[in-house]
Every structure is written in structure tokens, then in C-alpha cells.
Write an enzyme that holds these catalytic residues in place. Sequence first.
Site: not given
Ligand code: 13P
Length: 261
Positions: A12, A14, A102, A104, A174, A180, A220
Amino acid sequence: MATERLPIISGNWKMNNNHFEAIQCVQKLAYLLQKEDFDAVEVTVHPPFTDLRSMQTLIDADQLRIRLGAQNCHPEEKGAFTGEVSPVFLAKLGVHFVIVGHSERREHFGETDEFVARKVAAVQKHGMTPILCVGETLAERESGVALDKVRHQVRVALEKRSSDQVKSMVIAYEPIWAIGTGKNATATDAQEVVAAIREEVAAVVSRPAAQSVRIQYGGSVKAGTAAEFMRQPDIDGLLVGGASLDPTEFARIVQYRRHAY
Ligand code: 13P
């Protein structure tokens, strides 16, 4: 992991990589991965919408086995939804997988469980596979309600889906506090929640759906931690954010069997 569930590792991106950067990134990834990697693991990449057309052209022209994914879509097919993208348009662009719900999107754009459920339905209606994201906040984990939260998200998203529809989809666990932040859930913690997700699918949909649905861990993930998660019996894949922007690191994650250290 049950042998009949093909592992799935997804990047992903983003809001990173313009369409020129996207092409370079995928070309490098395709160069680093071999036939046996694609035979063992389904690999999906989820660039921003503006990259999708260039990526589709590249994947078609070079006959890459990398599967194209999107990060989001709107549940409606068309209409007065300024700034939104229809699942019909994504299907037309050769998109196979769409991330929905997601954390976010839920946090910054106010997406509710009900709205996410509509997206799951829309993505499947147009022949694509949803990757349904669920996960708890740190406060929810610390107050002991992580499993309740995640089970509720799963229930609302899936209760109107048929057993066959759920069998073919992907769920991503997640934990929000691990995204992150460089903090991983331990593989054992992740396994516990993923097993609970599978139980919830059995309760809400069916036992066969629970046995077939593929469940990823995300938060992560790096090349050094991928194998440990993949060793867990209920974890079938990984949803990778930051580490998927570096093709070398992402290739090593896909090749987790070879790089288990
Ligand atoms: P990170 O791997 O950067 O922590 O992000 C995970 C994520 O949100 C994947 O959708």
C-alpha cells in the site's frame, strides 16, 4: 498456514510515488522477483489513482504477474460525488484488488463500518477483490476491547455477504498503533486477533468461508519481521506500507521464506 490459502503480500503506497516513480518502482520490483516467487505468493501493489493507467499499461505490455490494486473507491457507480472514484472505472483499468476501510480512511475521512460494508459490496459487484482493513487503536488495546472492536468491524462489513463472496475476499488486520510507528504487534498477538477474526467470519458467514478467507497482518512490516508473521497458522499474508516503497525491501518481504532471519 493452511496450504490451500495462497499467501498474498500487498504494497500500500498510500500518497507516495507519482506515475513516473511508480513505473520505476514496479519495473525494479518485477526485475527482483522470479517466477517461483509469483508461484508461491500473490503480489499486489496499490499506487495512488493517478498512477493506475500507467501501471496497467506497464503490467500488460511486460506481462507482469504483479496484480494491480487501488487504495479506495466509492460505493456508487457514478453520479454527483466530486473527487470520488467509481469501482466501475477501477475494474476497467485492470484493477484486481481494492483496499477498503483502511484506518486512515476511517480516521481522516470519517468512514463508518456501514459505509465500508457498501464499498465491499461494490468492489465485489464489479468483479474485484476487496481487502477489508480492520484494527484497534492503542487506547482500545490497553482497555482490553481490541477483540470486540475488530470482531464488530468484521461483522458489519460481512453480514450481508454470501459464503462464496467471503471465501474469495481478503481481510487485513492492522492495529492502528502499529501503522507507520515502527512498532510491530508481536507475531503471537497478531495471530490471536487474526484467529478471532476467523472465528467471527465462521459465526457471521460460515465455517467454509472462515477456512478460505485470506487474512493479512499489517503494521510496520519489514523484511526482517515478515517471516515471523507468515509462520503464524492463521496469517496468510502481509499488507505493507512504508517498506513497500523500496522495491528491494518489498521484494525481500515477498521472498520471506528465503530471507527468514
Ligand atoms: P506501515 O507498514 O507503513 O506501518 O503501514 C501499514 C499500512 O497501513 C498498510 O496499509
